[in-house]
Scaffold this motif. Structure first.
Motif, PDB file in Angstrom:
ATOM      1  N   VAL A 166       0.840  -1.210   0.000  1.00  0.00           N
ATOM      2  CA  VAL A 166       0.000   0.000   0.000  1.00  0.00           C
ATOM      3  C   VAL A 166       0.871   1.254   0.000  1.00  0.00           C
ATOM      4  CG1 VAL A 166      -1.604   1.349   1.405  1.00  0.00           C
ATOM      5  CG2 VAL A 166      -2.020  -1.087   1.045  1.00  0.00           C
ATOM      6  N   ILE A 167       1.938   1.259   0.787  1.00  0.00           N
ATOM      7  CA  ILE A 167       2.824   2.434   0.838  1.00  0.00           C
ATOM      8  C   ILE A 167       3.549   2.608  -0.500  1.00  0.00           C
ATOM      9  CG2 ILE A 167       4.801   3.484   1.996  1.00  0.00           C
ATOM     10  CD1 ILE A 167       3.976   1.931   4.514  1.00  0.00           C
ATOM     11  N   LEU A 168       4.028   1.521  -1.084  1.00  0.00           N
ATOM     12  CA  LEU A 168       4.706   1.622  -2.380  1.00  0.00           C
ATOM     13  C   LEU A 168       3.771   2.131  -3.465  1.00  0.00           C
ATOM     14  CD1 LEU A 168       6.797  -1.683  -2.325  1.00  0.00           C
ATOM     15  CD2 LEU A 168       7.714   0.639  -2.287  1.00  0.00           C
ATOM     16  N   ALA A 169       2.491   1.738  -3.397  1.00  0.00           N
ATOM     17  CA  ALA A 169       1.515   2.168  -4.413  1.00  0.00           C
ATOM     18  C   ALA A 169       1.319   3.678  -4.395  1.00  0.00           C
ATOM     19  CB  ALA A 169       0.184   1.462  -4.182  1.00  0.00           C
ATOM     20  N   MET A 170       1.595   4.323  -3.265  1.00  0.00           N
ATOM     21  CA  MET A 170       1.464   5.781  -3.175  1.00  0.00           C
ATOM     22  C   MET A 170       2.498   6.511  -4.035  1.00  0.00           C
ATOM     23  SD  MET A 170       0.904   6.112   0.932  1.00  0.00           S
ATOM     24  CE  MET A 170      -0.408   5.240   1.792  1.00  0.00           C
ATOM     25  N   HIS A 171       3.587   5.823  -4.363  1.00  0.00           N
ATOM     26  CA  HIS A 171       4.681   6.471  -5.099  1.00  0.00           C
ATOM     27  C   HIS A 171       4.894   5.875  -6.492  1.00  0.00           C
ATOM     28  CE1 HIS A 171       5.934   8.465  -1.355  1.00  0.00           C
ATOM     29  NE2 HIS A 171       5.719   7.302  -0.758  1.00  0.00           N
ATOM     30  N   TYR A 172       4.163   4.816  -6.832  1.00  0.00           N
ATOM     31  CA  TYR A 172       4.385   4.129  -8.102  1.00  0.00           C
ATOM     32  C   TYR A 172       3.465   4.696  -9.169  1.00  0.00           C
ATOM     33  CZ  TYR A 172       4.403   0.375 -11.567  1.00  0.00           C
ATOM     34  OH  TYR A 172       4.480  -0.337 -12.726  1.00  0.00           O
ATOM     35  N   ALA A 173       3.943   4.772 -10.398  1.00  0.00           N
ATOM     36  CA  ALA A 173       3.147   5.236 -11.539  1.00  0.00           C
ATOM     37  C   ALA A 173       3.000   4.087 -12.537  1.00  0.00           C
ATOM     38  CB  ALA A 173       3.813   6.435 -12.207  1.00  0.00           C
ATOM     39  N   SER A 174       1.765   3.633 -12.760  1.00  0.00           N
ATOM     40  CA  SER A 174       1.538   2.489 -13.656  1.00  0.00           C
ATOM     41  C   SER A 174       1.366   2.956 -15.096  1.00  0.00           C
ATOM     42  CB  SER A 174       0.294   1.705 -13.197  1.00  0.00           C
ATOM     43  OG  SER A 174      -0.845   2.553 -13.175  1.00  0.00           O
ATOM     44  N   ASN A 175       2.430   3.530 -15.614  1.00  0.00           N
ATOM     45  CA  ASN A 175       2.473   3.985 -17.007  1.00  0.00           C
ATOM     46  C   ASN A 175       3.772   3.489 -17.603  1.00  0.00           C
ATOM     47  OD1 ASN A 175       3.262   5.912 -19.247  1.00  0.00           O
ATOM     48  ND2 ASN A 175       1.158   6.629 -18.839  1.00  0.00           N
ATOM     49  N   ALA A 176       3.688   2.862 -18.776  1.00  0.00           N
ATOM     50  CA  ALA A 176       4.865   2.216 -19.363  1.00  0.00           C
ATOM     51  C   ALA A 176       6.017   3.190 -19.590  1.00  0.00           C
ATOM     52  CB  ALA A 176       4.479   1.529 -20.679  1.00  0.00           C
ATOM     53  N   SER A 177       5.707   4.461 -19.776  1.00  0.00           N
ATOM     54  CA  SER A 177       6.779   5.423 -20.064  1.00  0.00           C
ATOM     55  C   SER A 177       7.520   5.872 -18.809  1.00  0.00           C
ATOM     56  CB  SER A 177       6.208   6.641 -20.800  1.00  0.00           C
ATOM     57  OG  SER A 177       5.233   7.282 -19.991  1.00  0.00           O
ATOM     58  N   VAL A 178       6.882   5.734 -17.632  1.00  0.00           N
ATOM     59  CA  VAL A 178       7.516   6.231 -16.404  1.00  0.00           C
ATOM     60  C   VAL A 178       7.569   5.184 -15.297  1.00  0.00           C
ATOM     61  CG1 VAL A 178       6.910   8.634 -16.860  1.00  0.00           C
ATOM     62  CG2 VAL A 178       5.311   7.176 -15.604  1.00  0.00           C
ATOM     63  N   ALA A 179       7.063   3.955 -15.526  1.00  0.00           N
ATOM     64  CA  ALA A 179       7.025   2.939 -14.465  1.00  0.00           C
ATOM     65  C   ALA A 179       8.418   2.615 -13.948  1.00  0.00           C
ATOM     66  CB  ALA A 179       6.334   1.673 -14.976  1.00  0.00           C
ATOM     67  N   PHE A 180       9.353   2.422 -14.853  1.00  0.00           N
ATOM     68  CA  PHE A 180      10.726   2.100 -14.446  1.00  0.00           C
ATOM     69  C   PHE A 180      11.344   3.268 -13.676  1.00  0.00           C
ATOM     70  CE2 PHE A 180      15.317   1.838 -15.102  1.00  0.00           C
ATOM     71  CZ  PHE A 180      15.568   0.520 -14.740  1.00  0.00           C
ATOM     72  N   ALA A 181      11.101   4.497 -14.171  1.00  0.00           N
ATOM     73  CA  ALA A 181      11.651   5.678 -13.499  1.00  0.00           C
ATOM     74  C   ALA A 181      11.016   5.867 -12.122  1.00  0.00           C
ATOM     75  CB  ALA A 181      11.421   6.918 -14.363  1.00  0.00           C
ATOM     76  N   SER A 182       9.719   5.558 -11.993  1.00  0.00           N
ATOM     77  CA  SER A 182       9.071   5.716 -10.688  1.00  0.00           C
ATOM     78  C   SER A 182       9.607   4.692  -9.693  1.00  0.00           C
ATOM     79  CB  SER A 182       7.551   5.588 -10.828  1.00  0.00           C
ATOM     80  OG  SER A 182       7.161   4.248 -11.057  1.00  0.00           O
ATOM     81  N   THR A 183       9.961   3.506 -10.186  1.00  0.00           N
ATOM     82  CA  THR A 183      10.569   2.504  -9.312  1.00  0.00           C
ATOM     83  C   THR A 183      11.928   2.988  -8.817  1.00  0.00           C
ATOM     84  OG1 THR A 183       9.452   0.744 -10.554  1.00  0.00           O
ATOM     85  CG2 THR A 183      11.261   0.084  -9.141  1.00  0.00           C
ATOM     86  N   GLU A 184      12.719   3.583  -9.715  1.00  0.00           N
ATOM     87  CA  GLU A 184      14.016   4.139  -9.311  1.00  0.00           C
ATOM     88  C   GLU A 184      13.831   5.334  -8.377  1.00  0.00           C
ATOM     89  OE1 GLU A 184      17.217   2.926 -10.022  1.00  0.00           O
ATOM     90  OE2 GLU A 184      15.884   1.246 -10.491  1.00  0.00           O
ATOM     91  N   HIS A 185      12.762   6.094  -8.612  1.00  0.00           N
ATOM     92  CA  HIS A 185      12.462   7.226  -7.723  1.00  0.00           C
ATOM     93  C   HIS A 185      12.187   6.727  -6.300  1.00  0.00           C
ATOM     94  CE1 HIS A 185      10.408  10.683  -5.968  1.00  0.00           C
ATOM     95  NE2 HIS A 185       9.317   9.952  -5.819  1.00  0.00           N
ATOM     96  N   ILE A 186      11.446   5.624  -6.181  1.00  0.00           N
ATOM     97  CA  ILE A 186      11.177   5.041  -4.868  1.00  0.00           C
ATOM     98  C   ILE A 186      12.487   4.637  -4.201  1.00  0.00           C
ATOM     99  CG2 ILE A 186      10.173   3.023  -3.714  1.00  0.00           C
ATOM    100  CD1 ILE A 186       7.898   3.139  -5.792  1.00  0.00           C
TER     101      ILE A 186
END
Length: 430
Positions: free
Chosen positions: A65-85
């Motif tokens: 649930v906490i990770l979902a607050m920072h994750y973006a489920s979009n193919a163009s930014v999903a990898f970058a949002s994971t690195e952002h986390i």
């Protein structure tokens, strides 16, 4: 299960008495995991895995649930949002590693729980429903874990999604429409990522509901035990609290030591380095491999390399992979032996050890390249896997001569002491 000697809940505090009358949650907890729930006195540490699995589920839900607050489920930014986390969110690296390694530890606990069920025949009457719900929970876990593995949108995430969803295309007539429906298109992209993220967030709560049903079903016949003998008298049981809450607490402490060791000293030990490379549909990895907990079933899938009459090899592999788990639904009726515990079944015990070796080979081959000798070993282990459940287990249950069982659980614990076994007061010798 209702025991006449079970301790009854009697609130003393006025607030608790009011709550018990209006909303009897304290009574429910007391009867479910407290002193009001008698359990067999001979449970060993193999019975800790249910509590550990529940802890892992809570851990996964909270971190997810906490990770979902920072994750973006979009193919163009999903990898970058994971690195952002990992890099920018406070304690994000720990949350992500806790979630990823928590999934691995969850499956470790569940596999041990299942193998314990195989050995002690926990699927036999009167506990068939407990087993069937447990298999449903395992299937839900597999689906949830697969969808979660896609979310980081690394190379292994993308190609894993492409390979696994592509398996549905092997099903005649309806296979390709199902594959397109799952992905929302003809290849993994935004639609697939959004669907997988939504389902990955939802399914853990479905699993939690199934776990409640699992525990509910358990409380009807009561817990099984290492002897496989049903409870006969009060001396066969002890209250769940404090005896097994203390025992489960010790088991949880050992589990947390192992889990924290993995989390802080080897967080990427069970992952794949290619998943730290952003997904590229134009660059296929040299060796596509799922997470380790899928390996035995992935090995079964790859064991079929030639067409069988009019059935293509790919379809045979898909049917065998799903059939390997669906087969567990029929275990209560395949094993008709009157004795449950493997401790008193010498012939069954020998074949169970062979089965463990076959499973170890499938785990090993599932993570290895699709080449010899791994393919041949996978084929041999797959053949034994299905023979064990469909042929060996039914035959052994008919021809085996079990060893003598103790009269009761108390006798198994205290020995052949008639006074202790029957719950009588021993008279002094004259």
């Amino acid at each position: 299960m209702s025991f006449p000697w079970a301790k009854q809940y009697e609130p003393v505090n006025p607030v608790m008495r009011f709550l018990d009358e209006k909303l009897p949650l304290p009574r429910l907890v007391f009867n479910a995991v407290g002193a009001g729930y008698p359990v067999p006195r001979n449970l060993n540490y193999m019975w800790n895995f249910g509590v550990l699995a529940g802890f892992c589920l809570v851990l996964q839900i909270v971190t997810g649930v906490i990770l979902a607050m920072h994750y973006a489920s979009n193919a163009s930014v999903a990898f970058a949002s994971t690195e952002h986390i990992m890099r920018d969110v406070n304690w994000g690296w720990m949350l992500r590693y806790a979630h990823a390694n928590g999934a691995s530890m969850f499956f470790v606990v569940i596999y041990l729980h299942i193998f314990r069920g195989f050995f002690y025949s926990s699927y036999k009457a009167p506990r068939e429903m407990i087993w069937l719900i447990g298999v449903v929970i395992f299937l839900l876990m597999m689906a949830t874990a697969f969808m979660g593995y896609v979310l980081p949108w690394g190379q292994m995430s993308f190609w894993g999604a492409k390979v696994i969803t592509g398996l549905f295309g092997a099903i005649p007539v309806v296979g390709e429409p199902i594959q397109v429906w799952l992905l929302g298109g003809y290849a993994p992209d935004n639609a697939a990522l959004n669907r997988f993220f939504s389902l990955h967030f939802l399914l853990p709560f479905v699993i939690a509901g199934a776990v409640i049903l699992h525990i509910w079903a358990l409380h009807i016949p009561g817990s099984s035990n290492p002897t496989g003998i049903e409870v006969k008298q009060e001396s066969d049981t002890v209250p769940f609290h404090p005896y097994y809450t203390a025992k489960d607490g010790f088991g949880l402490g050992v589990f947390l030591l192992i889990y924290c060791g993995l989390l802080f000293f080897g967080p990427n030990l069970l992952g794949h380095p290619d998943n730290y490379i952003e997904a590229n549909p134009l660059s296929t990895p040299a060796h596509i491999v799922p997470e380790w907990y899928f390996w035995p079933f992935y090995a079964i899938l790859r064991a079929f390399t030639a067409d069988f009459f009019f059935i293509p090899a790919k379809l045979m592999g898909v049917l065998a992979m799903f059939g390997a788990i669906l087969l567990w639904f029929f275990l209560p009726w395949l094993d008709k032996g009157p004795v449950r515990s493997g401790h008193y079944r010498p012939l069954f015990r020998k074949f169970w050890y062979v089965f463990l070796v076959a499973m170890a080979i499938l785990f090993w081959c599932g993570g290895a390249p699709a080449e010899e000798p791994y393919v041949m070993l996978s084929q041999l282990a797959t053949a034994y896997y299905f023979l064990h459940f469909l042929v060996i287990l039914p035959i052994v249950s008919m021809i085996e001569r079990p060893e003598p069982l103790p009269y009761s659980i108390t006798e198994a614990v205290l020995g052949e002491d008639k006074a202790a076994v029957l719950g009588e007061n021993a008279t002094p010798a004259t």
